[in-house]
Design a protein around this motif. Structure first.
Motif, PDB file in Angstrom:
ATOM      1  N   ALA A 199      -7.012  55.942 -13.397  1.00  0.00           N
ATOM      2  CA  ALA A 199      -8.312  56.121 -14.052  1.00  0.00           C
ATOM      3  C   ALA A 199      -8.827  54.817 -14.644  1.00  0.00           C
ATOM      4  CB  ALA A 199      -8.205  57.189 -15.139  1.00  0.00           C
ATOM      5  N   ILE A 200      -7.955  54.058 -15.316  1.00  0.00           N
ATOM      6  CA  ILE A 200      -8.437  52.830 -15.960  1.00  0.00           C
ATOM      7  C   ILE A 200      -8.717  51.750 -14.923  1.00  0.00           C
ATOM      8  CG2 ILE A 200      -6.248  51.626 -16.403  1.00  0.00           C
ATOM      9  CD1 ILE A 200      -9.243  51.976 -18.808  1.00  0.00           C
ATOM     10  N   LEU A 201      -7.953  51.732 -13.822  1.00  0.00           N
ATOM     11  CA  LEU A 201      -8.237  50.763 -12.763  1.00  0.00           C
ATOM     12  C   LEU A 201      -9.601  51.042 -12.127  1.00  0.00           C
ATOM     13  CD1 LEU A 201      -4.704  50.452 -11.139  1.00  0.00           C
ATOM     14  CD2 LEU A 201      -6.036  48.562 -12.095  1.00  0.00           C
ATOM     15  N   LYS A 202      -9.897  52.303 -11.899  1.00  0.00           N
ATOM     16  CA  LYS A 202     -11.210  52.647 -11.338  1.00  0.00           C
ATOM     17  C   LYS A 202     -12.330  52.303 -12.314  1.00  0.00           C
ATOM     18  CE  LYS A 202      -9.787  56.184  -8.029  1.00  0.00           C
ATOM     19  NZ  LYS A 202     -10.011  57.543  -7.516  1.00  0.00           N
ATOM     20  N   ASP A 203     -12.061  52.511 -13.606  1.00  0.00           N
ATOM     21  CA  ASP A 203     -13.055  52.156 -14.619  1.00  0.00           C
ATOM     22  C   ASP A 203     -13.240  50.644 -14.669  1.00  0.00           C
ATOM     23  OD1 ASP A 203     -14.904  52.579 -16.587  1.00  0.00           O
ATOM     24  OD2 ASP A 203     -13.485  53.096 -18.159  1.00  0.00           O
ATOM     25  N   LEU A 204     -12.143  49.915 -14.582  1.00  0.00           N
ATOM     26  CA  LEU A 204     -12.219  48.448 -14.543  1.00  0.00           C
ATOM     27  C   LEU A 204     -13.075  47.989 -13.368  1.00  0.00           C
ATOM     28  CD1 LEU A 204     -11.378  45.532 -15.229  1.00  0.00           C
ATOM     29  CD2 LEU A 204      -9.214  45.967 -14.041  1.00  0.00           C
ATOM     30  N   PHE A 205     -12.853  48.564 -12.203  1.00  0.00           N
ATOM     31  CA  PHE A 205     -13.617  48.152 -11.017  1.00  0.00           C
ATOM     32  C   PHE A 205     -15.121  48.371 -11.214  1.00  0.00           C
ATOM     33  CE2 PHE A 205      -9.751  49.079  -8.081  1.00  0.00           C
ATOM     34  CZ  PHE A 205      -9.153  47.918  -8.536  1.00  0.00           C
ATOM     35  N   GLN A 206     -15.493  49.435 -11.901  1.00  0.00           N
ATOM     36  CA  GLN A 206     -16.904  49.698 -12.157  1.00  0.00           C
ATOM     37  C   GLN A 206     -17.526  48.611 -13.036  1.00  0.00           C
ATOM     38  OE1 GLN A 206     -18.708  52.047 -10.684  1.00  0.00           O
ATOM     39  NE2 GLN A 206     -16.889  52.796  -9.595  1.00  0.00           N
ATOM     40  N   HIS A 207     -16.678  47.906 -13.799  1.00  0.00           N
ATOM     41  CA  HIS A 207     -17.169  46.840 -14.676  1.00  0.00           C
ATOM     42  C   HIS A 207     -17.134  45.464 -14.009  1.00  0.00           C
ATOM     43  CE1 HIS A 207     -16.721  49.941 -17.773  1.00  0.00           C
ATOM     44  NE2 HIS A 207     -17.423  49.176 -18.576  1.00  0.00           N
ATOM     45  N   THR A 208     -16.813  45.418 -12.703  1.00  0.00           N
ATOM     46  CA  THR A 208     -16.725  44.121 -12.020  1.00  0.00           C
ATOM     47  C   THR A 208     -17.907  43.880 -11.086  1.00  0.00           C
ATOM     48  OG1 THR A 208     -15.448  44.962 -10.125  1.00  0.00           O
ATOM     49  CG2 THR A 208     -14.206  44.298 -12.096  1.00  0.00           C
ATOM     50  N   VAL A 209     -18.981  44.622 -11.268  1.00  0.00           N
ATOM     51  CA  VAL A 209     -20.128  44.495 -10.381  1.00  0.00           C
ATOM     52  C   VAL A 209     -20.687  43.076 -10.364  1.00  0.00           C
ATOM     53  CG1 VAL A 209     -21.764  45.210 -12.174  1.00  0.00           C
ATOM     54  CG2 VAL A 209     -22.336  45.561  -9.754  1.00  0.00           C
ATOM     55  N   ASN A 210     -20.503  42.331 -11.455  1.00  0.00           N
ATOM     56  CA  ASN A 210     -21.030  40.957 -11.538  1.00  0.00           C
ATOM     57  C   ASN A 210     -20.044  39.904 -11.039  1.00  0.00           C
ATOM     58  OD1 ASN A 210     -23.473  41.792 -12.758  1.00  0.00           O
ATOM     59  ND2 ASN A 210     -22.497  41.871 -14.764  1.00  0.00           N
ATOM     60  N   TRP A 211     -18.904  40.331 -10.510  1.00  0.00           N
ATOM     61  CA  TRP A 211     -17.901  39.362 -10.061  1.00  0.00           C
ATOM     62  C   TRP A 211     -18.180  38.903  -8.626  1.00  0.00           C
ATOM     63  CZ3 TRP A 211     -12.394  41.269 -11.931  1.00  0.00           C
ATOM     64  CH2 TRP A 211     -12.381  41.323 -13.333  1.00  0.00           C
ATOM     65  N   SER A 212     -19.346  38.430  -8.377  1.00  0.00           N
ATOM     66  CA  SER A 212     -19.735  38.045  -7.012  1.00  0.00           C
ATOM     67  C   SER A 212     -19.014  36.788  -6.530  1.00  0.00           C
ATOM     68  CB  SER A 212     -21.244  37.822  -6.942  1.00  0.00           C
ATOM     69  OG  SER A 212     -21.640  36.792  -7.838  1.00  0.00           O
ATOM     70  N   LYS A 213     -18.497  35.977  -7.456  1.00  0.00           N
ATOM     71  CA  LYS A 213     -17.802  34.746  -7.079  1.00  0.00           C
ATOM     72  C   LYS A 213     -16.297  34.951  -6.915  1.00  0.00           C
ATOM     73  CE  LYS A 213     -21.159  31.779  -9.468  1.00  0.00           C
ATOM     74  NZ  LYS A 213     -21.783  31.280  -8.219  1.00  0.00           N
ATOM     75  N   LEU A 244      -7.867  53.000  -4.352  1.00  0.00           N
ATOM     76  CA  LEU A 244      -8.459  52.047  -5.298  1.00  0.00           C
ATOM     77  C   LEU A 244      -9.345  51.028  -4.583  1.00  0.00           C
ATOM     78  CD1 LEU A 244      -5.353  51.507  -7.611  1.00  0.00           C
ATOM     79  CD2 LEU A 244      -7.532  52.539  -8.283  1.00  0.00           C
ATOM     80  N   VAL A 245      -8.891  50.545  -3.431  1.00  0.00           N
ATOM     81  CA  VAL A 245      -9.698  49.590  -2.661  1.00  0.00           C
ATOM     82  C   VAL A 245     -11.015  50.240  -2.246  1.00  0.00           C
ATOM     83  CG1 VAL A 245      -9.838  48.274  -0.511  1.00  0.00           C
ATOM     84  CG2 VAL A 245      -7.719  48.262  -1.844  1.00  0.00           C
ATOM     85  N   ASP A 246     -10.940  51.482  -1.801  1.00  0.00           N
ATOM     86  CA  ASP A 246     -12.158  52.195  -1.401  1.00  0.00           C
ATOM     87  C   ASP A 246     -13.118  52.352  -2.579  1.00  0.00           C
ATOM     88  OD1 ASP A 246     -11.112  52.428   1.139  1.00  0.00           O
ATOM     89  OD2 ASP A 246     -10.372  54.472   0.850  1.00  0.00           O
ATOM     90  N   THR A 247     -12.550  52.601  -3.768  1.00  0.00           N
ATOM     91  CA  THR A 247     -13.390  52.714  -4.961  1.00  0.00           C
ATOM     92  C   THR A 247     -14.091  51.398  -5.261  1.00  0.00           C
ATOM     93  OG1 THR A 247     -11.953  54.408  -5.945  1.00  0.00           O
ATOM     94  CG2 THR A 247     -13.371  53.158  -7.451  1.00  0.00           C
ATOM     95  N   LEU A 248     -13.346  50.296  -5.175  1.00  0.00           N
ATOM     96  CA  LEU A 248     -13.932  48.984  -5.451  1.00  0.00           C
ATOM     97  C   LEU A 248     -15.038  48.651  -4.449  1.00  0.00           C
ATOM     98  CD1 LEU A 248     -14.020  46.396  -7.075  1.00  0.00           C
ATOM     99  CD2 LEU A 248     -12.120  45.516  -5.708  1.00  0.00           C
ATOM    100  N   ARG A 249     -14.869  49.067  -3.207  1.00  0.00           N
ATOM    101  CA  ARG A 249     -15.861  48.749  -2.175  1.00  0.00           C
ATOM    102  C   ARG A 249     -17.187  49.460  -2.400  1.00  0.00           C
ATOM    103  NH1 ARG A 249     -11.683  48.797   2.958  1.00  0.00           N
ATOM    104  NH2 ARG A 249     -11.114  46.579   2.842  1.00  0.00           N
ATOM    105  N   THR A 250     -17.196  50.463  -3.243  1.00  0.00           N
ATOM    106  CA  THR A 250     -18.477  51.084  -3.598  1.00  0.00           C
ATOM    107  C   THR A 250     -19.224  50.258  -4.629  1.00  0.00           C
ATOM    108  OG1 THR A 250     -17.550  52.430  -5.406  1.00  0.00           O
ATOM    109  CG2 THR A 250     -17.477  53.368  -3.181  1.00  0.00           C
ATOM    110  N   VAL A 251     -18.520  49.302  -5.237  1.00  0.00           N
ATOM    111  CA  VAL A 251     -19.111  48.439  -6.263  1.00  0.00           C
ATOM    112  C   VAL A 251     -19.464  47.075  -5.692  1.00  0.00           C
ATOM    113  CG1 VAL A 251     -18.714  47.352  -8.524  1.00  0.00           C
ATOM    114  CG2 VAL A 251     -17.769  49.635  -8.045  1.00  0.00           C
ATOM    115  N   ARG A 252     -18.540  46.490  -4.937  1.00  0.00           N
ATOM    116  CA  ARG A 252     -18.718  45.175  -4.304  1.00  0.00           C
ATOM    117  C   ARG A 252     -17.650  45.035  -3.228  1.00  0.00           C
ATOM    118  NH1 ARG A 252     -14.640  42.036  -6.332  1.00  0.00           N
ATOM    119  NH2 ARG A 252     -13.719  42.833  -8.262  1.00  0.00           N
ATOM    120  N   GLN A 253     -17.741  43.975  -2.436  1.00  0.00           N
ATOM    121  CA  GLN A 253     -16.807  43.769  -1.339  1.00  0.00           C
ATOM    122  C   GLN A 253     -15.752  42.727  -1.715  1.00  0.00           C
ATOM    123  OE1 GLN A 253     -16.793  45.675   1.509  1.00  0.00           O
ATOM    124  NE2 GLN A 253     -18.313  46.774   0.274  1.00  0.00           N
TER     125      GLN A 253
END
Length: 284
Positions: A199-213, A244-253
């Motif tokens: 749960a916290i890893l998925k929440d963390l990923f939702q907060h990484t939308v600005n990590w484009s670099k 978890l990877v699939d969850t992150l891919r909904t936020v960024r690649q």
């Protein structure tokens, strides 16, 4: 008996200088910058805390070699370093070429206190950090609001963040999420060996939308991969990581992402998942 290498001129000079702290402190601002690293090592090794404090206050480089302390960990010497950083903050030392903000702070394998951590967001010399390395600093029982405060201060400059082995739990990383969201220049993060749930890893990923670099990101295997004795469910591990990877891919690649387990109870190696599950020697 082996033949010892002769001391360099810098080492000889440094050993001479630490013998008279008061005299050396009186002309620190006139010392050649190239002598500082060797003299700092000698001062730390000999626990010359007054000299350590004064040297940090006038440190002429953007990176302070905290690894020197790790060879002879001494709490009094570490506090002297923090006092020196505080002296930079309060302006007690003000030469022209010695007020350069630190670009790298590396404190690895050293146990700091809550009061040490509380000091970080108050230290202006840290406000332009590009690299923060706290590998092996156990933060499990700490209030991480001060670390959040520092991350917020350096959000526009921080490029690498290494929190491997800090033993943080869900509630603690939850405190850091608002600050992590702001760190848009991050290129490398390492959260291996922390105790995070799915749960916290998925929440963390939702907060990484600005990590484009972001180029390389490392996360711990979620707690759901283990039984009550922290033995790994081998079959469950890759499935949860892929989720978890699939969850992150909904936020960024993500470009380079991996998950690692705790070290194996038998061989002391770990499982790593980076799109392919790599097992320790016991399972291969």
């Amino acid at each position: 008996m082996g033949v010892q290498n002769p001391l360099t001129l810098q080492e000889l000079a440094s050993q001479t200088l630490v013998r008279d702290e008061a005299l050396t402190m009186s002309f620190l601002e006139k010392l050649p910058p190239g002598l500082f690293p060797t003299l700092f090592k000698e001062a730390c090794t000999g626990s010359h805390t007054k000299l350590v404090r004064a040297m940090v206050a006038v440190w002429p480089f953007p990176c302070l070699p905290m690894w020197t302390l790790m060879k002879t960990p001494d709490l009094e010497t570490f506090h002297a370093v923090l006092d020196g950083v505080d002296m930079r903050l309060t302006g007690e030392f003000q030469p022209r070429f010695l007020m350069t903000p630190l670009k790298t702070l590396s404190i690895t394998g050293y146990q700091i206190s809550q009061s040490d951590l509380d000091f970080f967001p108050c230290c202006q010399s840290l406000f332009q950090l590009k690299h923060l390395d706290l590998r092996g600093v156990v933060l499990q029982d700490f209030d991480l609001m001060p670390l959040r405060g520092l991350l917020e201060k350096v959000a526009d400059t921080l490029k690498t963040l290494d929190l491997l082995g800090c033993r943080m739990e869900d509630s603690q990383v939850n405190v850091l999420l608002p600050a992590l969201r702001q760190c848009s220049r991050l290129r490398y993060v390492n959260f291996y060996n922390n105790d995070f749930s799915m749960a916290i890893l998925k929440d963390l990923f939702q907060h990484t939308v600005n990590w484009s670099k972001m180029k390389v990101e490392k996360y711990p295997a979620p707690l759901e991969c283990y039984d009550d004795l922290t033995h790994l469910f081998k079959e469950r591990f890759p499935h949860l990581c892929q989720d978890l990877v699939d969850t992150l891919r909904t936020v960024r690649q993500p470009k380079n992402i991996s998950f690692a387990t705790l070290n194996c109870h038998t061989c002391d190696e770990c499982f790593v998942y980076d799109q392919v599950s790599r097992l320790c020697g016991c399972w291969e």
